[in-house]
Enzyme design. Sequence first.
Site, PDB file in Angstrom:
ATOM      1  CB  CYS A  78      18.844 -51.696  -9.398  1.00  0.00           C
ATOM      2  SG  CYS A  78      19.319 -51.607  -7.645  1.00  0.00           S
ATOM      3  CB  CYS A 225      22.756 -58.037  -6.021  1.00  0.00           C
ATOM      4  SG  CYS A 225      22.500 -57.731  -7.793  1.00  0.00           S
TER       5      CYS A 225
END
Length: 289
Positions: A78, A225
């Site tokens: 992430c 993202c």
Amino acid sequence: MATSTSIPFVKMNGLGNEIVVVDLRTSAKIFTPDEVSAIAAERSSRFDQMMVLHAPKTKGTQAHVRIYNADGSEAGACGNGMRCVGWLLSKSLGQDAFKVETRAGVLDVIVRDQSSITVDMGEPKFDWQDIPLAEEFRDTRAIELQIGPIDDPILHSPSAVNVGNPHAVFWVDDVMSYDLERFGPMLENHPVFPERANISLARVTAPDAIILRTWERGAGLTLACGSAACAAAVCAARKKLTGRKVTVTLPGGPLVVEWTSQNRVLMTGPVEFEYEGMIDSGKLSEVPV
């Protein structure tokens, strides 16, 4: 730090990607999937991804980080969350460069200031079995996958890559003209992706610029993202649509991604601190020790 009755958290965001950071480096506590989804369901601790710091497992690293999606599943990477972790560690350690370990490997983090944090996201994986895909594709620059009529598909021929997580990138003329909230769950769970996948719509606007929207595996439609930005950048360069350094603009803002000649993917962007809070111990199956 964890206590006998509660666990503090820090709420942050990376370009609007909602991040909760929990420091369990002095605790033996490990969250269960049900606990994670319960924490995400609370308004005060809502997140797209939760970054949980544990004691280092590998010499030379400052923390082992477990990454959770809002549905309780674990992610391998992430980028936005790792920038948040980097900023918090730089404050607590008094350093601007360090290493952290995730399921995807050891990552280098460099913190210049809150607006410019670089994470080395590692090496991209293009082989079908490493992404992974359920069947062999010799060329993952464009795999056989489409939705809609065979002779006039709505979306088709995405690029596939693993940048910590599996990604599929569809190349389109307008990222906003598709109902990604409807198509996303269907594509995320398509049988060709045995571990599910992040689904992105990308438009190349210049040799150094990409516009991107992403449906995140386990989190849904998000404002940004980081690993998807990296995926789009390396896939665009691999298809010779761009150079190896691009600005990827997501709904939440821009990230700079460089695919180096050493086959490393460097992602640079900002973070924002929101507030600190306490996880409701009623959401936990056991209290930390």
